[in-house]
Design a protein around this motif. Structure first.
Motif, PDB file in Angstrom:
ATOM      1  N   ASP A  44      24.873  18.272  73.039  1.00 42.22           N
ATOM      2  CA  ASP A  44      25.389  19.613  72.772  1.00 42.22           C
ATOM      3  C   ASP A  44      25.567  20.381  74.079  1.00 42.22           C
ATOM      4  O   ASP A  44      26.590  21.036  74.302  1.00 42.22           O
ATOM      5  N   ALA A  45      24.554  20.270  74.948  1.00 43.15           N
ATOM      6  CA  ALA A  45      24.623  20.989  76.233  1.00 43.15           C
ATOM      7  C   ALA A  45      25.846  20.527  77.021  1.00 43.15           C
ATOM      8  O   ALA A  45      26.477  21.317  77.739  1.00 43.15           O
ATOM      9  N   ALA A  46      26.206  19.255  76.846  1.00 39.04           N
ATOM     10  CA  ALA A  46      27.350  18.714  77.593  1.00 39.04           C
ATOM     11  C   ALA A  46      28.667  19.355  77.177  1.00 39.04           C
ATOM     12  O   ALA A  46      29.659  19.269  77.902  1.00 39.04           O
ATOM     13  N   MET A  47      28.688  19.993  76.011  1.00 39.08           N
ATOM     14  CA  MET A  47      29.916  20.666  75.566  1.00 39.08           C
ATOM     15  C   MET A  47      30.158  21.956  76.338  1.00 39.08           C
ATOM     16  O   MET A  47      31.256  22.495  76.354  1.00 39.08           O
ATOM     17  N   ILE A  48      29.086  22.505  76.932  1.00 35.72           N
ATOM     18  CA  ILE A  48      29.204  23.800  77.622  1.00 35.72           C
ATOM     19  C   ILE A  48      29.662  23.583  79.062  1.00 35.72           C
ATOM     20  O   ILE A  48      29.079  22.798  79.801  1.00 35.72           O
ATOM     21  N   HIS A  49      30.729  24.268  79.444  1.00 33.34           N
ATOM     22  CA  HIS A  49      31.318  24.072  80.768  1.00 33.34           C
ATOM     23  C   HIS A  49      31.143  25.272  81.680  1.00 33.34           C
ATOM     24  O   HIS A  49      31.563  25.235  82.830  1.00 33.34           O
ATOM     25  N   GLY A  50      30.591  26.342  81.157  1.00 25.73           N
ATOM     26  CA  GLY A  50      30.422  27.494  82.022  1.00 25.73           C
ATOM     27  C   GLY A  50      29.889  28.680  81.242  1.00 25.73           C
ATOM     28  O   GLY A  50      29.645  28.585  80.035  1.00 25.73           O
ATOM     29  N   PHE A  51      29.698  29.779  81.936  1.00 26.15           N
ATOM     30  CA  PHE A  51      29.153  30.967  81.272  1.00 26.15           C
ATOM     31  C   PHE A  51      29.929  32.217  81.671  1.00 26.15           C
ATOM     32  O   PHE A  51      30.623  32.243  82.699  1.00 26.15           O
ATOM     33  N   ILE A  52      29.808  33.226  80.818  1.00 31.52           N
ATOM     34  CA  ILE A  52      30.351  34.560  81.097  1.00 31.52           C
ATOM     35  C   ILE A  52      29.200  35.533  80.900  1.00 31.52           C
ATOM     36  O   ILE A  52      28.464  35.426  79.916  1.00 31.52           O
ATOM     37  N   ILE A  53      29.025  36.448  81.829  1.00 30.36           N
ATOM     38  CA  ILE A  53      28.014  37.489  81.632  1.00 30.36           C
ATOM     39  C   ILE A  53      28.749  38.749  81.171  1.00 30.36           C
ATOM     40  O   ILE A  53      29.653  39.236  81.853  1.00 30.36           O
ATOM     41  N   ASN A  54      28.347  39.254  80.039  1.00 32.62           N
ATOM     42  CA  ASN A  54      29.080  40.343  79.391  1.00 32.62           C
ATOM     43  C   ASN A  54      28.283  41.648  79.415  1.00 32.62           C
ATOM     44  O   ASN A  54      27.058  41.637  79.558  1.00 32.62           O
ATOM     45  N   LYS A  55      28.983  42.753  79.243  1.00 34.81           N
ATOM     46  CA  LYS A  55      28.409  44.102  79.079  1.00 34.81           C
ATOM     47  C   LYS A  55      27.657  44.597  80.316  1.00 34.81           C
ATOM     48  O   LYS A  55      26.578  45.176  80.215  1.00 34.81           O
ATOM     49  N   PHE A  56      28.218  44.333  81.498  1.00 39.37           N
ATOM     50  CA  PHE A  56      27.562  44.776  82.723  1.00 39.37           C
ATOM     51  C   PHE A  56      27.902  46.229  83.045  1.00 39.37           C
ATOM     52  O   PHE A  56      29.056  46.621  83.067  1.00 39.37           O
ATOM     53  N   ARG A  57      26.869  47.017  83.302  1.00 37.83           N
ATOM     54  CA  ARG A  57      27.084  48.417  83.700  1.00 37.83           C
ATOM     55  C   ARG A  57      26.633  48.558  85.140  1.00 37.83           C
ATOM     56  O   ARG A  57      25.535  48.129  85.489  1.00 37.83           O
ATOM     57  N   GLY A  58      27.441  49.210  85.949  1.00 40.39           N
ATOM     58  CA  GLY A  58      27.020  49.485  87.325  1.00 40.39           C
ATOM     59  C   GLY A  58      27.775  48.654  88.340  1.00 40.39           C
ATOM     60  O   GLY A  58      28.858  48.151  88.085  1.00 40.39           O
ATOM     61  N   ASP A  59      27.155  48.487  89.503  1.00 41.75           N
ATOM     62  CA  ASP A  59      27.806  47.839  90.642  1.00 41.75           C
ATOM     63  C   ASP A  59      27.595  46.318  90.572  1.00 41.75           C
ATOM     64  O   ASP A  59      26.476  45.841  90.728  1.00 41.75           O
ATOM     65  N   PRO A  60      28.679  45.567  90.397  1.00 43.23           N
ATOM     66  CA  PRO A  60      28.551  44.107  90.228  1.00 43.23           C
ATOM     67  C   PRO A  60      27.839  43.442  91.409  1.00 43.23           C
ATOM     68  O   PRO A  60      27.167  42.429  91.231  1.00 43.23           O
ATOM     69  N   ALA A  61      27.989  44.029  92.614  1.00 38.48           N
ATOM     70  CA  ALA A  61      27.374  43.418  93.797  1.00 38.48           C
ATOM     71  C   ALA A  61      25.858  43.281  93.610  1.00 38.48           C
ATOM     72  O   ALA A  61      25.230  42.346  94.117  1.00 38.48           O
ATOM     73  N   LEU A  62      25.284  44.201  92.823  1.00 37.40           N
ATOM     74  CA  LEU A  62      23.836  44.189  92.634  1.00 37.40           C
ATOM     75  C   LEU A  62      23.364  42.999  91.796  1.00 37.40           C
ATOM     76  O   LEU A  62      22.199  42.661  91.781  1.00 37.40           O
ATOM     77  N   PHE A  63      24.314  42.369  91.090  1.00 36.95           N
ATOM     78  CA  PHE A  63      23.896  41.248  90.249  1.00 36.95           C
ATOM     79  C   PHE A  63      24.284  39.900  90.855  1.00 36.95           C
ATOM     80  O   PHE A  63      24.025  38.852  90.270  1.00 36.95           O
ATOM     81  N   ALA A  64      24.862  39.918  92.063  1.00 38.67           N
ATOM     82  CA  ALA A  64      25.353  38.670  92.657  1.00 38.67           C
ATOM     83  C   ALA A  64      24.265  37.592  92.705  1.00 38.67           C
ATOM     84  O   ALA A  64      24.513  36.426  92.357  1.00 38.67           O
TER      85      ALA A  64
END
Ligand SMILES: NC(=O)CC[C@H](N)C(=O)O
Length: 485
Positions: A185-205
């Motif tokens: 099942d894990a092999a079906m996953i090819h990547g991720f998206i992080i959703n609902k971010f508030r604020g400065d994206p640089a802080l989550f790099a």
């Protein structure tokens, strides 16, 4: 043909909005794209042109994709009716009533129809964007699953996992999903998206990189909080914390949240009006006395919800509101509750066979086996409108009552009380018609801004699509969808 599936690290991570946004972004790139959700659980359903029903979220996604709705877009729909039973809709039509235990065993047998629907969509477009349900990390539900990995594996659709940073714990949620899944099942996953971010994206790099390192999956982007989504039809009956503005002269519209509330996005067009405020009333709270209009929306279980209405004391609030000169609009299940009596001789909605209604309209309703599912067009209050019907009940209207609407085929719908302040109708979606909304508000001495609801939804979809173009690796997602798993 190309396909990609979004699954979540949990429920409410924003999958359905992302699918809608992706559908619009891809359509804006000139692709013929279609949404698909193998299995949905919701009482909010939409009627398709061929007279079937699918989840309203898929209907919005189809609108985003600029393609007509089709029952294949959501082949299995469960509509919760009582605590442990749901009405089962397969490829748009009622298949029966299911207990939660039966469903877990029986769902596997629905996989061929799910795959058949998916194959038809695939053959008809350039790319299908599939939405999972809940989370594949709920591995206790994996056996016989058709909603997440059970579908992805059978249909060989690559998966991207969506995590919600707003609720916290997103690093553990993504990495932990990998840890609990079976390797296949894990092999079906090819990547991720992080959703609902508030604020400065640089802080989550650093956090984003930590997820990529620990999961071994590539990131497809960090999506900001999409504020434009407030203009889209509501999926959850959220209670607004605070009144926005209680300026005098505004009309307060109150809507009680009954347990089996259905299609309450009927109210959304009113929320666009400057001089209208909509409050959703949760259990335990009285209906505000300042309300000028009470809307009783649809219900999947009208008899049981009528009983809840009494337990909550809302029947008393509504009758008092009526005596004070207030107006009431009942739509579908709400219309049925306005009558003298609701009967369900075959127990189609549950154990309750008969319930007294509010008695504000001289009508009576009986639940029957045949479900009415159709788009309608007509006029009411001197204004044209379009809408749709979705119900099992048949309502007998007393002789002294005026019908509410005249359909274009010459038949009638609904009723208006002799005092003119109580309206019942089977038509969902009618407040989206500008002229009818204006006519209704005028009766309540409020001027409508006459804004086009459909156009405002459309603009919001375009704005969301633009955000996704900016924050997601769209080319990468398309390439993944084309490459297969
Ligand atoms: N959509 C609805 O409100 C349905 C009302 C009622 N439960 C019926 O089936 O007739």
């Amino acid at each position: 043909m190309a396909a990609i599936m979004l699954q979540g690290t949990g429920s409410d991570v924003g999958k359905s909005l992302l699918v809608a946004g992706l559908c619009r972004a891809l359509a804006n790139r000139g692709l013929r794209v279609m949404p698909f959700k193998p299995q949905n659980m919701s009482n909010n359903a939409a009627v398709t042109p061929e007279g079937g029903e699918i989840g309203r979220a898929q209907a919005l996604q189809a609108l985003a994709a600029r393609v007509p709705l089709h029952t294949d877009m959501n082949p299995v729909l469960l509509k919760p009716q009582a605590d442990r039973t749901s009405q089962l809709i397969v490829q748009g039509q009622v298949r029966g009533t299911l207990g939660s235990a039966n469903f877990r065993e029986g769902r596997r047998s629905l996989l061929p129809e799910v795959l058949e629907s998916f194959a038809r969509l695939q053959a008809a477009c350039d790319m299908v964007v599939v939405e999972g349900s809940g989370s594949p990390a709920e591995i206790n539900l994996r056996e016989g699953d058709i909603a997440n990995m059970g579908f992805a594996r059978a249909a060989k659709v690559p998966v991207v996992l969506v995590g919600d940073i707003d609720r916290g714990g997103v690093i553990a949620a993504v990495v932990g999903t990998r840890a609990v899944l079976e390797p296949e099942d894990a092999a079906m996953i090819h990547g991720f998206i992080i959703n609902k971010f508030r604020g400065d994206p640089a802080l989550f790099a650093d956090g984003y990189q930590a997820i990529a390192d620990r999961s071994g999956w590539r990131g497809f982007g960090l999506v900001p909080w999409l504020g434009q989504a407030v203009a889209l039809p509501s999926e959850d009956a959220v209670v607004l914390e605070k009144r926005r503005d209680s300026r005098s002269g505004r009309l307060l519209v109150a809507c009680p949240i009954l347990p089996r509330i259905a299609n309450f996005d009927d109210l959304d067009p009113l929320k666009m009006e400057q001089d209208v405020e909509v409050v959703m009333v949760p259990p335990g709270s009285p209906i505000p006395v300042e309300a000028g209009l009470i809307v009783l929306p649809g219900s999947k279980a009208s008899l049981a919800d009528m009983q809840t209405m009494r337990q909550q004391g809302w029947d008393i609030d509504i009758l008092a509101h009526h005596r004070r000169g207030g107006a009431i609009l009942g739509i579908c299940g709400g219309y049925q509750m306005l009558g003298h009596r609701l009967i369900d001789p075959a127990g189609l909605e549950g154990d309750v066979r008969e319930v007294a209604g509010l008695g504000l309209l001289d009508v009576e309703t009986e639940m029957g086996h045949r479900k009415m599912l159709r788009e309608v067009r007509g006029s009411a209050l001197g204004a044209g409108f379009t809408g749709y019907e979705m119900h099992m009940g048949r309502t007998q209207v007393g002789n002294g009552l005026q019908p509410f609407a005249l359909f274009d085929d010459g038949t009638h719908d609904g009723a208006i009380s002799p005092c003119g302040r109580v309206i019942g109708t089977y038509c969902h979606g009618l407040l989206g018609s500008t002229a009818l909304r204006k006519a209704l508000l005028l009766r309540l001495s409020v001027a409508s801004q006459e804004r086009d609801y459909a156009a405002s939804v459309d603009r919001a979809l375009d704005a969301i699509a633009q955000e996704l173009e900016q924050h997601l690796d769209m080319d990468g997602l398309i390439a993944l969808a084309k490459g297969g798993a």
